[in-house]
Design a protein around this motif. Sequence first.
Motif, PDB file in Angstrom:
ATOM      1  N   CYS A 117      37.562 -27.210  41.116  1.00  0.00           N
ATOM      2  CA  CYS A 117      37.757 -28.467  40.136  1.00  0.00           C
ATOM      3  C   CYS A 117      37.682 -27.033  38.969  1.00  0.00           C
ATOM      4  O   CYS A 117      38.002 -27.279  37.849  1.00  0.00           O
ATOM      5  N   CYS A 149      32.593 -23.424  43.384  1.00  0.00           N
ATOM      6  CA  CYS A 149      30.930 -24.319  42.735  1.00  0.00           C
ATOM      7  C   CYS A 149      30.774 -25.292  43.958  1.00  0.00           C
ATOM      8  O   CYS A 149      30.955 -25.623  45.173  1.00  0.00           O
ATOM      9  N   CYS A 152      31.754 -28.235  44.856  1.00  0.00           N
ATOM     10  CA  CYS A 152      32.905 -28.638  45.593  1.00  0.00           C
ATOM     11  C   CYS A 152      32.718 -28.378  46.541  1.00  0.00           C
ATOM     12  O   CYS A 152      33.285 -28.587  47.609  1.00  0.00           O
TER      13      CYS A 152
HETATM   14 ZN   LIG Z   1      34.379 -26.770  41.639  1.00  0.00          ZN
END
Ligand SMILES: [Zn+2]
Length: 214
Positions: A117, A149, A152
């Motif tokens: 992301c 993260c 994701c």
């Molecule tokens: Zn992410």
Amino acid sequence: MEDVLSLNVLVLNRSYKPIKIISVKKALILLYKTVAEVIQVEDGNYANYDFHSWAEVSAYKRMYEDNPEMDWVFTPQLTINVPRVIRVLTFDKYVKYNVKLNRRNIYARDGDTCQYCGKKHQKKHLNIDHVVPKVAGGKTIWENLVVSCFKCNTKKGGRTPKEAGMVLLKQPKKPDFTPALRIHIGNKKYESWRQFLDDAYWLVSIEDEAPENE
Ligand SMILES: [Zn+2]
């Protein structure tokens, strides 16, 4: 008394990226063999010297610029000002280094940024993702590991990015320098090293010293 030959010298690769720290003794051997050159930092600029021109500069410095932060090596013929930074000129044949595949270096390579992301997160909100999942034969190598993260990571699940309809920010690869080279510039002698430590990586290594309080 301080042993001058065991003081630290920062080694850069041909692209001026920091790769390791070696002793003055080893640095002088590399310089003498013309495998490396001296990088002298002055007022934010730097100049390159081979062994012989450095010996000449050293003689001049000894006479006109000597100060308590300078160190010296004396041989019967020469007086050498101890360099703080050298740059390897060959294709790293003489300076073997291997960037360790560890969490710190992967986080530093990816700049604490989720490679899906593109958002930067605190380390504790990130983990390491196998791009091609282990169950699908994905290996634990630089080229198959990225920082991700949790969001994701959950979205991707045990799939490849393609299967999950996700795109990597960039193709992961093995760095040709040490992203999280831990350096303490507590000593003014090594002030010139700052020039070569990328700001982002520099912050990473400091951050690790202090408790996170964001
Ligand atoms: Zn992410």
